[in-house]
Design an enzyme around this catalytic site. Structure first.
Site, mmCIF file in Angstrom:
data_model
loop_
_atom_site.group_PDB
_atom_site.id
_atom_site.type_symbol
_atom_site.label_atom_id
_atom_site.label_comp_id
_atom_site.label_asym_id
_atom_site.label_seq_id
_atom_site.Cartn_x
_atom_site.Cartn_y
_atom_site.Cartn_z
ATOM 1 N N LYS A 76 45.175 119.610 41.356
ATOM 2 C CA LYS A 76 44.740 118.451 42.159
ATOM 3 C C LYS A 76 45.573 118.439 43.433
ATOM 4 C CE LYS A 76 44.375 113.403 41.927
ATOM 5 N NZ LYS A 76 44.235 112.245 41.063
ATOM 6 N N ASP A 172 42.778 101.709 37.714
ATOM 7 C CA ASP A 172 41.476 102.254 38.121
ATOM 8 C C ASP A 172 40.749 102.864 36.919
ATOM 9 O OD1 ASP A 172 39.452 102.851 39.896
ATOM 10 O OD2 ASP A 172 40.431 104.598 40.789
#
Ligand SMILES: Nc1ncnc2c1ncn2[C@@H]1O[C@H](COP(=O)(O)OP(=O)(O)OP(=O)(O)O)[C@@H](O)[C@H]1O
Length: 355
Positions: A76, A172
């Site tokens: 990532k 989230d």
């Protein structure tokens, strides 16, 4: 305070202790408890020069990486900028603390100490839950896997909220942040919005409360369709905002619908509102016909593992998690306990044992 439902029962007790915020020591090179610090050359070679993009988000691009022994991993790479470098550092520091079977595992990282950072994560070959539930997905996720995913995500949230120190609010929770392995076991990912050191509730800082509504919006965490309306009104981040996001994910698992419809822009919490109110107003009673109308039609037509009593439990859990007053929402441990008690098929999957 107690809430009663004939189907599901939660004892809701809010806690407010704030724990200390110890930061882990990240060494500049070498390995931190099995986590390797890579150079940029390593990163280029592991990803064969970023040749295969496997995902992207608001802050990052995710590439397939290959470790020695042909083991796959996911790299990532955070977009290079000073602000997003802080997001990377925060996600790195959180992942360094976390070890749980249902939280994505950090294998290594790259950090230029200024504006570029990358995380090397275990690779989850079935991608994210949002894609798997998509109507265009070739495979229909069986009911049995859907209940297991809800249970495992609740366990992951329970771990960050209650079992690790300092405690963490994810900030989230959504289906695209739930990754699936080859057996459809789930792993929570994306700790870029997470807040550390919360026990139950943290007031917005002074600077936040004096900000203009526009700059406040820029600082807000969460995603459309999943954001706790109480957080939107007050800016107060709490564990209960994660439980709200979890409630939306459970509605997605039951209905197979998106949190925000890509065709009509409608929010699932709004289309499900009449059903949720009925559940809360009638002590858990749900008319079978209404439940069938809400269920993913692909399950009704061809899934032998579908059990309407379990659907009722899942919908009741979602209804409680979506209550407007955060203090009336259950904690993650209460959800874990309820699911394992009310959904017998979870024990067939080996769920519920202390992992
Ligand atoms: N370890 C992994 N294995 C496989 N796919 C992954 C992995 N990590 C991320 N992905 C894919 O990349 C997508 C984006 O990842 P992630 O949510 O971590 O990025 P982000 O930039 O933080 O996104 P957001 O916009 O939600 O903040 C995921 O939904 C998933 O499809």
């Amino acid at each position: 305070m107690s809430c009663f439902l004939s189907c599901v029962r939660f004892d809701i007790t809010a806690t407010t202790t704030i724990t200390d915020n110890n930061k882990p020591t990240v060494q500049e090179s070498g390995s931190v408890s099995g986590v390797t610090c890579y150079t940029w050359d390593d990163v280029e070679s592991l990803t064969s020069n970023f040749s295969r993009l496997i995902g992207s988000g608001g802050y990052s691009s995710i590439y397939l990486a290959r470790l020695s022994g042909s083991i796959n991993a996911a790299l990532k790479v955070h977009v290079s900028s000073h602000r997003l470098y802080q997001v990377f550092r925060s996600e790195l520091e959180i992942l360094l603390r976390l070890q749980h079977p249902h939280i994505v595992k950090l294998l290594g990282y790259f950090d230029d100490s200024e504006e570029t950072g990358a995380l090397l994560l275990e690779y989850l070959p079935q991608g994210n839950l949002q894609e798997k539930l998509n109507r265009n997905s070739k495979q229909v996720l069986p009911w049995r896997n859907r209940t297991a995913i809800a249970f495992q995500v609740a366990q992951a949230i329970e771990h960050i909220h209650e079992k690790c120190s300092p405690q963490i609010v994810h900030g989230d929770i959504k289906s695209s942040n739930i990754l699936l392995d080859k057996h459809f076991n789930s792993k929570l990912c994306d700790f870029g919005s997470a807040k550390v050191g919360f026990s139950s509730m943290v007031q917005p800082s002074k600077t936040m409360s004096t900000m203009s509504p526009r700059s406040k919006q820029v600082m807000m965490i969460g995603s459309p369709g999943y954001t706790d309306p109480h957080y939107l009104r007050t800016g107060i981040a709490s564990k209960k905002m994660d439980m709200y996001g979890f409630g939306v994910v459970v509605l997605e698992l039951v209905s197979g619908k998106e949190a925000v419809s890509s065709e009509r822009g409608e929010m699932l919490v709004h289309t499900a509102a009449p059903l949720i109110h009925e559940i809360l107003d009638s002590n858990g009673y749900i008319e079978e016909e209404k439940m069938r109308q809400f269920l993913d039609p692909r399950l009704l037509s061809r899934d032998a593992s579908l059990d309407l009593e379990e659907v009722k439990t899942m919908l009741s859990v979602a209804a409680f998690c979506l209550r407007s007053a955060p203090s009336l929402r259950p904690s993650a441990s209460q959800v874990v306990q309820t699911l394992v008690k009310k959904i017998p098929s979870l024990s067939f999957l080996g769920c519920g044992k202390d992992e």
